[in-house]
Design an enzyme around this catalytic site. Structure first.
Site, PDB file in Angstrom:
ATOM      1  N   GLY A 123       0.860  -1.391  -0.063  1.00 29.31           N
ATOM      2  CA  GLY A 123       0.004  -0.017  -0.100  1.00 29.31           C
ATOM      3  C   GLY A 123       0.887   1.387  -0.027  1.00 29.31           C
ATOM      4  N   CYS A 124       0.212   2.419  -0.519  1.00 28.49           N
ATOM      5  CA  CYS A 124       1.138   3.711  -0.631  1.00 28.49           C
ATOM      6  C   CYS A 124       1.436   4.007   0.813  1.00 28.49           C
ATOM      7  CB  CYS A 124       0.117   4.763  -1.352  1.00 28.49           C
ATOM      8  SG  CYS A 124      -1.433   4.684  -0.810  1.00 28.49           S
TER       9      CYS A 124
END
Lengths: 370, 370, 370, 370
Positions: D181-182
């Site tokens: 995930g970012c």
């Protein structure tokens, strides 16, 4: 300075008919412009004309400067005369019979001018940081020098920290109000109720992650206020070292290792959001926390409380004098996140200054601010 | 200077193995930073190291300045050495065997340095306005003075306006390329095909309403580049008086009453959109206009044409070297709106400069630009 | 509908004590929210409570919706009750004794509801486009259908275009005010004085290049109102085809080939700037043009005129009800650029609607708008 | 899954000449667009043509959709053919001889498609959250259902968390890479070195205050991605409840009461900044901390470390695949603030996915990413 205990009543007396003469020095900055706007539209001041002045030695304010030239958005409808802005002189202030002087000036100038104003019998609401902190810390933080150190020390002791939600009664009778910092207001209003109620594990440490729009950096054109620096960006700065930290320590009665505050520069013109992290001494439920907030702010029209888990946002407060507060509690009942928002130029500066004026004049606290 | 006729072929020869030594003066500004980025990643330059220098007397560039300090976004991966930036000296440039010098400097400095470079046998691509205009107009617009007026006049006559889409062949053999202005490029590329085809009623007057991001105003911190001025705002400026107008007149062979151009400051970091209004001599259909554009740009990889009525937007071109062009024709077949977009730092400055370098070196025009 | 001649006096009668019952339908949109804010703070309405309603069949408005839920920035101080918003019913409106109904609804709903309101004796200020245009053009542009075409045609003929600067007297006695479009207001106010004075070479063609903030596109979440589409971007749209063009033609008495208007989407929340290009019949000087503007707007408190060559900017008018106008004249005395700015939600929508209410009620035109 | 220990070497072997066939499903979103851009310019893929496909049942992708229609900024120069985008079918993927499939699809689709791809002998780099978490937590967080639960559990156990800085060696030989995930990437890279070194008082609790641009919220037009919601605003959301928290717990080997993470929505298109607060077990100096970071990332070209007290900013990393990290230590040597930044669409999504591809193909880790 009084304790953290909030004052217990709100003035609801009808606004008095006779308004004092007001003067504003330092009207060319962002806070000065907003202050002018608020005072020009203030219902209790409709029969008077505030005097607007520059800072000392300010090139931008000459003999025929107008408020409209400094702040074009304040241009009056075509048929009205323009509002003059004068170079700063005490004669101008005294001759007009000024009773209350706002200083939207750098802290060095505020430090110099406040004693002169008080000695002339003029009350002061100072928007700079010059008079917010107790004597010793103040010297450390702002490194100010005084022509008359004894008088300055007396005034420092007498100055009231201009947060109406904490010091309403003292502000009413103050000669010198030190208007709080923008960041400090957002964090103090978020933290004071629970800290005061003794619910917070302050030794665990409180962390305030605060974010501010660019107007907080002032009108000077610098590398950091350049559009290309601020736009599409976010940066932290002054970690462990922002001047507003001292206000947190004094107003919340904390030591330096009990709270830390990281400011960030947001790519927006105005608004502050502070995300405040703290741990409660024992597991608690949301309704207890809500009750503490509601009770603390029951006489404070300028604080809006959100039912958990709703949280305020910057857009809800921009161009208002409100400080909005919401919170969310972890499932352990101990870890708490409090989010607070305000407009740094209004509740964080000029709006709060007018709120203080209202108290000093015996008017409704929210007069001219809704 | 050659006519408006576009050149008729595109270089597709394989990139040559030996690259010339490149130097860049004025690397601290926005265009300088983008130029450094492009050159450091240019495939044909992979075996060389360009030299980066400051402007004359620039405080920001000292004996140990690095490119990373000036432009943090250019920081190389951790294991790589930093890239030095030197104070400007001719010795540094000459000793390195520089063959091509980019000047991303104020026009006064470019005016002074170009003759010195040419006399030393160094070709120049100048990003300033100093050498873009014919002699008389240039004096009127930029009010430059020359140490050797005769030489300057000769160089002015010899300088090639660095718009590859108009002057591809001349650029290939030029000693001095005057890289076009950002606004001018957007408008010239929109207008040249139809003006050149003789379809435009130029006496009716052409109107160019152009809008640019803030990087076009440069890195200096001023009242107009302050975030609080530019953000959430739009303003027109230099109506009837922008310096780029001269480029329109010369490149499109128009007189001052045949075209007008109004620049506006957009609240975005980069990008230009020009909305160009003109009237055709006689009623025409869209497919005819499309054909004129397609033919004119058939050898130009950096112009992207949109099928009418699709129109380009700033987001489509930002961070690219493309100029995007679209148009819409009124039902009368005569009133035409042409919209053109580019990135003012790339196709409007540093990207176009590298496009010119490619032509001067015999490389593919788009090398290092896709 | 009356001619372009501006009305010749301004109401300065003291505000009357008894305020009519107001209702607002369609309060959930941006214009509806601003209208609610203005009415809640309107001095002449301090003794009344406007009724707020949704649109027909609006899911967002249920039986216990509050204004604060729709527009959090309108949340009142903590001690005040919340403001209810009701699903739309005629009973609710009629039972309250409504005298003036604002419609901030889609044009289809406004087209249906206006006849019903008028037949019930309720005056209407409609913010949609449904009643702004003459019969034939209206059908072409909005393609509306009417339950009672005869009545609709009568009302269409009776409707007053709610631009106080042009139709002040007719608005005072109107039953149906068609509040102007946001773009149209900015362009009509820029052009009307000189067109009316007969100074403009209208056959040469007038070009209006207009740019609007995203709130003009409404509250619906679409591909074009997505932050990623609008931010850091600029795009032209509806070239030669925007619905507001009809208002320009009718209010300025022009034919379709005499004026063209290109809207653009700006990456800002609110504000419109129109750059208007026109040619004068004969060479004129700036002071003559200034005099025409000053005379035309001598009774209009909501228009601020700038001395040439100063030009207004969007920031000067955002969050105000002003339309600011400035101009610059070419050295030939014929080519003229007029720049006009306004806040699309205030002077371009809700502020102008309140201005019309003020006229209809006999109050000062600027009441509650400064 | 391997331990936190970083891998000890970096591949510097020359890039191999034969590239595998690549396919990308879900190319219409923001991450899909960036992935297409990176792959189309990837030097090691210059001899191949990746296949681009839509999501299942996606209306936006029809029989003749092009990449340019979905992402106009990817339009190739005029002379080049457009790049087709196909509706998703396994036949298309298999017939082309696809060796590596990128999934930029919703997690439900990734959960369904990964087993099908693996069974067909196609390696997968999945950008969704579907395969990032261990079995039990995954069910809790994403509530996914599986056609073949046994196979899914096996693949879940086999999946490698695609953070090259932590799992470089495992990625090289993986069949299934779960791209991080970012938000998680920004926090894990900031925290892993000191947590792994055992220096952090994890029982005191780590606080991550993270802020992301709007592209992180995806391309769907919703109330929260509306320009009017996001612009000039800041809001906290999903306090104590964001899905990326599970990645922090697993990758850093922490329990849920040892770390908390508050995401905020920034008014910018792209970029994440995380301000991470932690307490060290014992008083330490800055050089010790620097050494831990430098050693941990000595083989990681995509992490840039700042000398304390310099701190990274979002602008330094936008449009790059770097994660920038800086820190500041309180005077007590224990309270530490680590600031990390990345571009959520590159190092936080598509850039990291290509970094993983490089490792899986035996290419230099930074190939096509500088």
């Amino acid at each position: 300075m009084e304790t953290l205990q909030p004052s217990t009543e709100i003035a609801n007396a009808p606004t008095k008919p006779v308004a004092p003469q007001i003067a504003v020095a330092g009207v060319s900055g962002y806070a000065g412009g907003e202050l002018a706007r608020l005072l020009l539209h203030h219902p209790a001041l409709s029969g008077t004309r505030p005097i607007f002045l520059g800072r000392a030695g300010e090139a931008e304010v000459g003999p025929s400067t107008s408020l409209e030239a400094l702040h074009p958005y304040l241009t009056a409808p075509g048929h009205h005369a323009s509002t003059p802005v004068f170079p700063f002189t005490w004669n101008r202030i005294v001759d007009a019979g000024t009773k209350v002087l706002f200083l939207a000036t750098p802290h060095e100038q505020s430090r110099e001018w406040v004693p002169e104003a008080i000695e002339r019998g003029i009350k002061v609401i100072d928007l700079s940081g010059a008079w917010r902190l107790q004597e010793t810390r103040n010297r450390d933080v702002y490194r100010l020098t005084d022509a008359n150190p004894k008088l300055a020390a007396e005034l420092q002791a007498e100055a009231v920290y201009g947060c109406p939600e904490l010091h309403r009664d003292a502000i009413r009778s103050a000669r010198l109000v030190a208007n709080p910092g923008c960041y400090s207001t957002s964090m103090i209003l978020a933290l004071a109720p629970l800290v005061q109620a003794g619910l917070v594990d302050i030794d665990h440490g409180i962390i305030c992650d605060a974010k501010s729009g660019v107007s907080g950096a002032g009108k000077a054109a610098t590398a950091k206020t350049h559009f290309m620096y601020a736009a599409d960006n976010l940066s932290a700065y002054n970690v462990f070292g922002h001047r507003h930290t001292g206000e947190l320590l004094e107003q919340l009665h904390l030591s330096a290792d009990q709270i830390q505050f990281t400011p960030h520069l947001l790519p927006i013109p105005r608004g502050i959001l502070a995300t405040n992290y703290l741990r409660l001494k024992q597991s608690t439920d949301s309704s207890t926390i809500s009750a503490v907030f509601s009770n603390f702010y029951r006489h404070s029209p300028m604080v809006r409380l959100y039912p958990s888990p709703q949280l305020p946002q910057i857009q809800h407060v921009v161009r208002t004098n409100f400080c909005d507060i919401g919170f969310e509690l972890a499932s352990d009942g101990k870890r708490l996140v409090i989010v607070s928002c305000l407009d740094n130029l209004l509740k964080g500066a000029s709006g709060q200054a007018v709120q203080n004026l209202n108290l000093m004049c015996g008017w409704n606290e929210q007069e001219g601010l809704l």
